[in-house]
Design a protein around this motif. Structure first.
Motif, mmCIF file in Angstrom:
data_model
loop_
_atom_site.group_PDB
_atom_site.id
_atom_site.type_symbol
_atom_site.label_atom_id
_atom_site.label_comp_id
_atom_site.label_asym_id
_atom_site.label_seq_id
_atom_site.Cartn_x
_atom_site.Cartn_y
_atom_site.Cartn_z
ATOM 1 N N PHE A 46 0.835 -1.205 0.000
ATOM 2 C CA PHE A 46 0.000 0.000 0.000
ATOM 3 C C PHE A 46 0.868 1.252 0.000
ATOM 4 N N MET A 70 2.329 1.631 -3.452
ATOM 5 C CA MET A 70 1.290 1.954 -4.441
ATOM 6 C C MET A 70 0.785 3.377 -4.241
ATOM 7 N N GLY A 106 2.468 5.803 -6.258
ATOM 8 C CA GLY A 106 2.341 5.753 -7.710
ATOM 9 C C GLY A 106 2.771 4.459 -8.372
ATOM 10 N N ALA A 129 -6.745 7.373 0.295
ATOM 11 C CA ALA A 129 -5.605 6.876 -0.478
ATOM 12 C C ALA A 129 -5.863 5.495 -1.087
ATOM 13 N N GLY A 130 -6.916 4.822 -0.629
ATOM 14 C CA GLY A 130 -7.279 3.551 -1.262
ATOM 15 C C GLY A 130 -6.737 2.303 -0.601
ATOM 16 N N HIS A 131 -6.526 2.363 0.714
ATOM 17 C CA HIS A 131 -6.048 1.153 1.402
ATOM 18 C C HIS A 131 -7.087 0.036 1.263
ATOM 19 N N PRO A 132 -6.632 -1.163 0.861
ATOM 20 C CA PRO A 132 -7.597 -2.244 0.569
ATOM 21 C C PRO A 132 -8.369 -2.742 1.797
ATOM 22 N N GLU A 159 -7.246 2.513 -8.278
ATOM 23 C CA GLU A 159 -6.275 1.819 -7.431
ATOM 24 C C GLU A 159 -5.441 2.889 -6.715
ATOM 25 N N PRO A 160 -4.783 2.509 -5.632
ATOM 26 C CA PRO A 160 -3.967 3.506 -4.913
ATOM 27 C C PRO A 160 -2.949 4.215 -5.813
ATOM 28 N N ASP A 161 -2.335 3.479 -6.734
ATOM 29 C CA ASP A 161 -1.327 4.113 -7.591
ATOM 30 C C ASP A 161 -1.978 5.113 -8.552
ATOM 31 N N ALA A 207 -2.538 8.286 -6.717
ATOM 32 C CA ALA A 207 -1.307 9.086 -6.616
ATOM 33 C C ALA A 207 -1.052 9.808 -7.926
ATOM 34 N N GLN A 208 -1.284 9.091 -9.029
ATOM 35 C CA GLN A 208 -1.060 9.703 -10.337
ATOM 36 C C GLN A 208 -2.069 10.820 -10.604
#
Ligand SMILES: Nc1ncnc2c1ncn2[C@@H]1O[C@H](COP(=O)(O)OP(=O)(O)OP(=O)(O)O)[C@@H](O)[C@H]1O
Ligand SMILES: [Mg+2]
Lengths: 492, 254
Positions: free
Chosen positions: A443, A446, A449, B54-57, B77-79, B82-83
């Motif tokens: 996490f 990720m 990015g 932030a999207g923690h699962p 998705e978390p990434d 961020a993008q």
């Protein structure tokens, strides 16, 4: 009709199996008139007992005769065969029950090596080469069964000259046996006796190729002797035999193998590596194997180390279906040191059963084993190690650290640390950890990015970094790239 | 100009005792240039809100929405978040053994921007940012968060904030564990990001001290999984003086 002939021709061209060839010829009698020599398999110059599949006394005798060897080597081969026949299959490690000894060619001439063209390679291997960005010229060498040769011929010759000036002998084992028989009479089979184990016995019976290195007293070989400088294609054989002798106060680093996958149509690779480290000498031996996943990789590696000497094994196992390999160091002189750093990757349908063996036979000897393994996609990574301290080996010390990383929940890891201590005055340390790639680590990366597979690859690379940093840079870089490729397939 | 919009967010986690609802209808809107502070008692769900953004699962959104400039963040998705320009400075940054800060920063920057930063300017940028945050140069060669002290980890989170240049940042107790000087240095880093990138900030804290440096436009009191009251900076002073009793009483009365 002509179409059938064309098809039959093609079948012949693509097989070495006598059964298949006979059937094709039986079905198409007109082909027999064309002359068999075209298909190689019946070329009387090359063929002989050793060209067939399976191993017996005739095959062994034929290999020895073709190599024009001294009588004692033939005798040793025969002894090897006897032990091979007599010794049971090891059942304590990986599952070897599917090896079909009768269906293996034990002597393959360099002219009829492996896959011959790019197109003959399995697709996954071709893809990996492409993704690794291996240049065309180099691919061809890989395809032909020869390791990469980055350096130009000029550089190569310069290095050879420098080595010769220092008195270093570095050549393929077959040639060395002819040119320097005295070393062989003294050392061949002295570190790993002919009957040491079933596969060492088999290697002794049918060995071919490998490298011979002699480093004279006090000489430090500054450049690693590596795959790039291999002399001929025989070295990439299935049953190669390597002998390295480092005389007093000398140093050499030998590198074997390469990170790019090596496709081998034969399913058994069984090498023997013997190393003699004399007083105060130091030898480092780095292996990276990435055999295709049909290969059983069963290798015996051992060094004997004299007083004050150091042996370092750096052992990377990426490929193969099954690997059983436990580089050993026999510390025979006071203050001798042994070290093994190993890293194994077990992916789908792979079992890496690796570790090390340290035998303390003299006082004040020390050894350490660091083993790291990564299992993914249902693969299995086992650590198996033996630390033996003989009586009188006072004040000896050993430490074992084995860390396993599981990338998912379907992969497996296990450890089999054996110790046999017959002396009270010793210091031992053993640490074993099993970790999973944690949800929190994934996490964190990720949320910075990185895609899941990139995050996974970064964690895996970090995990093996202590070993990767010991590799020559180009190997380390390629290893990193390979980890990325593997992770691409293992998540999501 | 960017806006992060959280609407009636309900979040649950799976525990050994079954499903537990932690966020019970959170609504918040944060736009570029704004500074929002969230204060609330331990266990009220502040980190849960941050991690969910932030999207923690581990956190399951059962209802409500989060959008960034109209885009559905919960679908990402978390990434991808961020993008898209979201950043979370974590309360407990994670160690990544064997991966150097240098490598990590460059890889992350590349992933966030979709292209590798120019090597020359990047190296200098990292060096300058580290200097300003008083992070010793040899941290560049250390492994990500490995063996960092609590305060060092927090500084490194802000280092990332400055380098990655997010549109909206969530800072989860970045001030906890910082010494007096570090608090100032870190706050300056956050303020720089505001000025230079017109960043919007959601600052989770227990202490008003940081609010002397990072002056919030809005203060939200967070109690029992939702925003109990909103106000200006004066609300923080009231909390400092009287604690959460008034809000907790309201919750237990309800
Ligand atoms: N994995 C979990 N299992 C059980 N309960 C959990 C879990 N994760 C969070 N919780 C609970 O959810 C609630 C909210 O936790 P959260 O970390 O969001 O609080 P917080 O407001 O950030 O607190 P603090 O101020 O102490 O950081 C707490 O009661 C916590 O115990
Ligand atoms: Mg919290």
């Amino acid at each position: 009709m002509t179409e059938q002939i064309a098809k039959a021709e093609e079948t012949l061209r693509n097989t070495n199996d006598p059964g298949v060839i006979q059937k094709v010829l039986d079905d198409n009698p007109e082909l027999q008139g064309l002359g068999n020599y075209e298909y190689g398999w019946a070329d009387s110059d090359d063929a002989g007992a050793s060209a067939k599949r399976g191993v017996d006394a005739d095959v062994v005798a034929d290999i020895s005769a073709k190599k024009d060897e001294p009588e004692w080597m033939l005798k040793l081969r025969q002894k090897g065969l006897k032990y091979f026949d007599r010794k049971p299959m090891p059942t304590w490690g990986a599952d070897l029950s599917e090896i079909d000894f009768d269906n293996i060619k034990y002597f393959v001439r360099s002219t009829e090596k492996q896959a011959q063209t790019w197109e003959d390679l399995p697709e996954d291997i071709r893809n990996t080469y492409e993704k690794l960005g291996i240049p065309e010229a180099e691919r061809e060498r890989l395809v032909a069964g020869v390791a990469a040769q980055y350096e130009s011929e000029v550089v190569y010759h310069q290095i050879r000259e420098d080595l010769e000036e220092q008195g270093v002998i570095f050549m393929d084992t077959d040639t060395a046996l002819k040119e320097h028989p005295e070393f062989f009479e003294e050392y061949f089979g002295s570190v790993i006796p002919v009957g040491d184990n079933k596969f060492a016995a088999l290697n002794t019976a049918v060995w071919s190729g490998g490298s011979f290195v002699y480093v004279p007293k006090g000489v430090h070989v500054e450049i690693p002797l590596q795959a790039y400088f291999r002399i001929n294609t025989e070295n990439m054989g299935q049953f190669e035999r390597t002998l390295i002798i480092a005389d007093e106060d000398s140093y050499v680093h030998y590198i074997e193998g390469c990170t790019a996958p090596i496709y081998n149509t034969d399913s058994l690779h069984s090498a023997v590596v013997e190393i003699v480290v004399k007083k105060n000498a130091r030898v480092r031996y780095t292996t990276i194997q990435n055999w295709s996943t049909n290969v059983y990789n069963l290798v015996t590696k051992r060094a004997v180390v004299d007083e004050g000497g150091t042996m370092e094994w750096i052992d990377g196992n990426i490929g193969s279906k099954v690997t059983m390999k436990y580089p050993a160091v026999y510390l025979t002189g006071e203050h001798a040191k042994g070290e093994t750093l190993s890293v194994a990757f077990a992916g789908e349908n792979q079992h890496q059963d690796t570790g090390s063996k340290m035998v303390h036979m003299a006082p004040n000897t020390s050894s350490s084993i660091v083993s790291k393994s990564v299992a993914r996609s249902g693969g299995r990574a086992s650590y198996r190690g033996l630390v033996q301290v003989n009586a009188e080996a006072k004040n000896s010390a050993n430490s074992v650290v084995c860390d396993a990383l599981l990338v998912d929940t379907i992969s497996k890891t296990d450890t089999y640390p054996y110790i046999d201590i017959r002396e009270d005055d010793v210091t031992l340390g053993h640490e074993a950890t099993v970790s999973r790639v944690s949800e929190e680590q994934l996490f964190y990366l990720m949320s910075r990015g990185l895609a899941e597979d990139e995050a996974m690859a970064m964690i895996v690379r970090g995990f093996i970094e202590p070993i990767a940093r010991e590799l020559p840079m180009e190997y380390a870089l390629e290893l990193n790239r390979l980890i990325e490729l593997q992770m691409e397939g293992s998540v999501g | 100009m960017s806006t992060l919009e959280i609407k009636d967010l309900h979040v649950s986690i799976e525990t050994d005792q079954g499903t537990k609802e932690i966020l019970k209808g959170v609504s918040l809107t944060i736009s570029s240039g704004e500074k929002h502070a969230i204060m609330g008692p331990n266990g009220s769900g502040k980190s849960t809100l941050a991690s969910t953004i932030a999207g923690h699962p581990r956190y399951e959104v059962t209802s409500g929405s989060i959008t960034l400039d109209g885009e559905d963040v919960l679908e990402m998705e978390p990434d991808e978040r961020a993008q898209a320009g979201l950043f979370l400075a974590m309360q407990y940054p994670v160690e990544v053994p064997g991966v150097t800060m240098t490598n990590f920063l460059r890889t992350a920057k590349t992933a966030i921007d979709g292209e590798a930063p120019k090597l020359r300017t990047w190296t200098k940028e990292v060096k300058d940012a580290m200097e300003k945050l008083r992070i010793d140069a040899d941290f560049a060669n250390r492994n990500v968060n490995e063996g960092f002290s609590g305060g060092e980890k927090k500084r490194v989170e802000i280092l990332q904030l400055e380098l990655f240049k997010p549109k909206i940042a969530v800072l989860d107790e970045t001030d906890s564990g910082l010494d007096i000087d570090a608090l100032r240095v870190v706050s300056e880093g956050v303020n720089r990001a505001h000025e230079e990138n017109n960043m919007g900030t959601l600052l989770i804290t227990h202490y008003t001290r940081i609010l002397n440096y990072i002056k919030p436009d809005y203060v939200h009191v967070f109690v029992d999984g939702k925003v109990a009251e909103q106000g200006g900076p004066e609300l923080a002073d009231e909390l400092e003086a009287n604690g959460y009793d008034r809000f907790l009483a309201a919750v237990s009365a309800a």
